[in-house]
Scaffold this motif. Sequence first.
Motif, PDB file in Angstrom:
ATOM      1  N   THR A 133      21.678  42.937 -18.873  1.00 15.66           N
ATOM      2  CA  THR A 133      20.489  43.793 -18.968  1.00 15.66           C
ATOM      3  C   THR A 133      19.831  43.958 -17.600  1.00 15.66           C
ATOM      4  O   THR A 133      19.955  43.099 -16.716  1.00 15.66           O
ATOM      5  CB  THR A 133      19.447  43.215 -19.942  1.00 15.66           C
ATOM      6  OG1 THR A 133      19.075  41.892 -19.512  1.00 15.66           O
ATOM      7  CG2 THR A 133      20.010  43.146 -21.355  1.00 15.66           C
ATOM      8  N   LYS A 137      14.476  42.717 -12.731  1.00 21.39           N
ATOM      9  CA  LYS A 137      15.205  41.523 -13.178  1.00 21.39           C
ATOM     10  C   LYS A 137      16.523  41.959 -13.795  1.00 21.39           C
ATOM     11  O   LYS A 137      16.562  42.851 -14.639  1.00 21.39           O
ATOM     12  CB  LYS A 137      14.375  40.737 -14.204  1.00 21.39           C
ATOM     13  CG  LYS A 137      15.090  39.498 -14.750  1.00 21.39           C
ATOM     14  CD  LYS A 137      14.178  38.673 -15.647  1.00 21.39           C
ATOM     15  CE  LYS A 137      13.971  39.292 -16.982  1.00 21.39           C
ATOM     16  NZ  LYS A 137      13.224  38.393 -17.924  1.00 21.39           N
ATOM     17  N   ARG A 154      20.079  40.349 -15.699  1.00 19.89           N
ATOM     18  CA  ARG A 154      20.432  39.149 -16.461  1.00 19.89           C
ATOM     19  C   ARG A 154      21.859  39.292 -16.987  1.00 19.89           C
ATOM     20  O   ARG A 154      22.196  40.314 -17.596  1.00 19.89           O
ATOM     21  CB  ARG A 154      19.434  39.003 -17.604  1.00 19.89           C
ATOM     22  CG  ARG A 154      19.498  37.746 -18.440  1.00 19.89           C
ATOM     23  CD  ARG A 154      18.271  37.689 -19.332  1.00 19.89           C
ATOM     24  NE  ARG A 154      18.258  36.514 -20.198  1.00 19.89           N
ATOM     25  CZ  ARG A 154      18.602  36.518 -21.472  1.00 19.89           C
ATOM     26  NH1 ARG A 154      19.000  37.657 -22.041  1.00 19.89           N
ATOM     27  NH2 ARG A 154      18.552  35.417 -22.188  1.00 19.89           N
ATOM     28  N   SER A 155      22.682  38.266 -16.760  1.00 20.25           N
ATOM     29  CA  SER A 155      24.096  38.371 -17.111  1.00 20.25           C
ATOM     30  C   SER A 155      24.622  37.074 -17.718  1.00 20.25           C
ATOM     31  O   SER A 155      24.383  35.992 -17.183  1.00 20.25           O
ATOM     32  CB  SER A 155      24.921  38.708 -15.863  1.00 20.25           C
ATOM     33  OG  SER A 155      26.311  38.664 -16.144  1.00 20.25           O
ATOM     34  N   HIS A 180      16.888  33.379  -8.003  1.00 18.82           N
ATOM     35  CA  HIS A 180      17.885  33.345  -9.069  1.00 18.82           C
ATOM     36  C   HIS A 180      17.839  32.007  -9.782  1.00 18.82           C
ATOM     37  O   HIS A 180      17.439  30.986  -9.223  1.00 18.82           O
ATOM     38  CB  HIS A 180      19.284  33.604  -8.508  1.00 18.82           C
ATOM     39  CG  HIS A 180      19.731  32.583  -7.509  1.00 18.82           C
ATOM     40  ND1 HIS A 180      19.411  32.681  -6.155  1.00 18.82           N
ATOM     41  CD2 HIS A 180      20.446  31.438  -7.637  1.00 18.82           C
ATOM     42  CE1 HIS A 180      19.931  31.658  -5.503  1.00 18.82           C
ATOM     43  NE2 HIS A 180      20.557  30.886  -6.381  1.00 18.82           N
ATOM     44  N   THR A 230      19.284  29.995 -13.867  1.00 13.08           N
ATOM     45  CA  THR A 230      19.990  30.073 -15.150  1.00 13.08           C
ATOM     46  C   THR A 230      18.988  29.757 -16.248  1.00 13.08           C
ATOM     47  O   THR A 230      18.345  28.707 -16.216  1.00 13.08           O
ATOM     48  CB  THR A 230      21.158  29.070 -15.202  1.00 13.08           C
ATOM     49  OG1 THR A 230      22.060  29.341 -14.125  1.00 13.08           O
ATOM     50  CG2 THR A 230      21.904  29.193 -16.523  1.00 13.08           C
ATOM     51  N   ASP A 231      18.827  30.666 -17.220  1.00  9.29           N
ATOM     52  CA  ASP A 231      17.810  30.457 -18.241  1.00  9.29           C
ATOM     53  C   ASP A 231      18.330  29.548 -19.362  1.00  9.29           C
ATOM     54  O   ASP A 231      19.484  29.102 -19.350  1.00  9.29           O
ATOM     55  CB  ASP A 231      17.262  31.784 -18.781  1.00  9.29           C
ATOM     56  CG  ASP A 231      18.290  32.588 -19.585  1.00  9.29           C
ATOM     57  OD1 ASP A 231      19.327  32.019 -19.978  1.00  9.29           O
ATOM     58  OD2 ASP A 231      18.041  33.782 -19.839  1.00  9.29           O
ATOM     59  N   PHE A 268      22.154  32.412 -19.431  1.00  8.66           N
ATOM     60  CA  PHE A 268      22.284  33.643 -18.661  1.00  8.66           C
ATOM     61  C   PHE A 268      21.916  33.391 -17.198  1.00  8.66           C
ATOM     62  O   PHE A 268      20.949  32.682 -16.903  1.00  8.66           O
ATOM     63  CB  PHE A 268      21.352  34.726 -19.202  1.00  8.66           C
ATOM     64  CG  PHE A 268      21.824  35.395 -20.459  1.00  8.66           C
ATOM     65  CD1 PHE A 268      22.343  36.680 -20.421  1.00  8.66           C
ATOM     66  CD2 PHE A 268      21.735  34.752 -21.686  1.00  8.66           C
ATOM     67  CE1 PHE A 268      22.761  37.308 -21.580  1.00  8.66           C
ATOM     68  CE2 PHE A 268      22.152  35.366 -22.854  1.00  8.66           C
ATOM     69  CZ  PHE A 268      22.669  36.651 -22.797  1.00  8.66           C
ATOM     70  N   GLU A 269      22.674  34.012 -16.277  1.00 10.09           N
ATOM     71  CA  GLU A 269      22.301  34.024 -14.870  1.00 10.09           C
ATOM     72  C   GLU A 269      21.235  35.109 -14.700  1.00 10.09           C
ATOM     73  O   GLU A 269      21.401  36.241 -15.165  1.00 10.09           O
ATOM     74  CB  GLU A 269      23.518  34.350 -14.005  1.00 10.09           C
ATOM     75  CG  GLU A 269      23.355  34.029 -12.550  1.00 10.09           C
ATOM     76  CD  GLU A 269      23.696  32.587 -12.205  1.00 10.09           C
ATOM     77  OE1 GLU A 269      23.653  32.250 -11.019  1.00 10.09           O
ATOM     78  OE2 GLU A 269      23.998  31.803 -13.135  1.00 10.09           O
ATOM     79  N   VAL A 270      20.133  34.784 -14.029  1.00  6.82           N
ATOM     80  CA  VAL A 270      19.007  35.713 -13.894  1.00  6.82           C
ATOM     81  C   VAL A 270      18.652  35.874 -12.421  1.00  6.82           C
ATOM     82  O   VAL A 270      18.474  34.882 -11.703  1.00  6.82           O
ATOM     83  CB  VAL A 270      17.768  35.207 -14.669  1.00  6.82           C
ATOM     84  CG1 VAL A 270      16.617  36.204 -14.507  1.00  6.82           C
ATOM     85  CG2 VAL A 270      18.095  35.008 -16.135  1.00  6.82           C
ATOM     86  N   THR A 326      15.805  37.920 -10.021  1.00  4.94           N
ATOM     87  CA  THR A 326      14.598  38.749  -9.927  1.00  4.94           C
ATOM     88  C   THR A 326      14.418  39.178  -8.480  1.00  4.94           C
ATOM     89  O   THR A 326      14.814  38.457  -7.547  1.00  4.94           O
ATOM     90  CB  THR A 326      13.359  37.986 -10.403  1.00  4.94           C
ATOM     91  OG1 THR A 326      13.181  36.812  -9.601  1.00  4.94           O
ATOM     92  CG2 THR A 326      13.502  37.577 -11.855  1.00  4.94           C
ATOM     93  N   ASP A 385      28.621  42.567 -13.538  1.00  9.88           N
ATOM     94  CA  ASP A 385      28.893  41.185 -13.933  1.00  9.88           C
ATOM     95  C   ASP A 385      30.254  40.728 -13.409  1.00  9.88           C
ATOM     96  O   ASP A 385      31.071  41.533 -12.940  1.00  9.88           O
ATOM     97  CB  ASP A 385      28.770  40.998 -15.450  1.00  9.88           C
ATOM     98  CG  ASP A 385      29.973  41.535 -16.224  1.00  9.88           C
ATOM     99  OD1 ASP A 385      30.790  42.275 -15.640  1.00  9.88           O
ATOM    100  OD2 ASP A 385      30.094  41.223 -17.420  1.00  9.88           O
TER     101      ASP A 385
END
Length: 270
Positions: free
Chosen positions: A137, A159, A161-162, A206, A208-209, A213-215, A217, A246
């Motif tokens: 996203t 942002k 997110r992958s 950057h 990881t949530d 997911f790798e994030v 911003t 990705d």
Amino acid sequence: MNSITKYSLSLFLGAAALFSSCSKDEEPKVELAPELKIENSKQILEVLPLEQITFDVYSKSMDNTNLSSISFLRESPVPEKFSKAPDDIKQKSYTYNFIGNAPLKKGDYEYTFTTYTEGGQTKSVKQVVRVTQEPFTLEINDDFKKSANVDDEFTVTGKVRSIRKFSSVTLSTSAVIPSVTFYGGKKYNDVSKMDPSYYPLVKSSHSTDKDGFEVLTFEVKVKVQKGHIDNKDSQKYFDVTFFAKDNSLENPIYKEDSQFKTWTKRINIK
């Protein structure tokens, strides 16, 4: 009793004895559909993209034949890694421990299991797997205007997110100035030292949530510039483009269906 009557009676008693003997020696053949059910799961199993899923498929023969096999059929492309379905059971009951990975994209998917008996009876059951989030996203905000003068400044924040990390994340413009490469060459780059005459401010972070997911911003302040003099459009317009892709090719679970996002905004140069 005459001879005809005696003969008829003998035939009747002989047939009755034969029928009685067969009834004792041969069990009547009864074929029933087997029992089949999903255990250790929910009616709708909610998961993240590519998340490992596991549940049990229990089958039991309901007649005097053994189970022969259990098959697995799934709709749409999903990761090929899953535990092999049994094809030579030869038992009255069996539990197939299904282990696999959820599909990549958000949506509901049906996993159909069918059990077979040696007598030719079958039974099917479905497990719904619901992927609750998109795998890739992009969210972007900006304060751009439709028209601006050269050297006017505008800010873009966002942002990306992958679930399969990144292979490329960049911001570029139509002017002859360097691009901002947030991620490239299999690493995150220090973008804070970009030329302030083109990018007065560049920030990124950057992480990881909690869902894996790798994030990334970012915040970038850009100056409106004209492009090369031979490019007529770049003399009239200033375009800002953000691109992210990705890293599907290096994902150990599912390498297909690469995901990417592109965002472009155009400003008329006064």
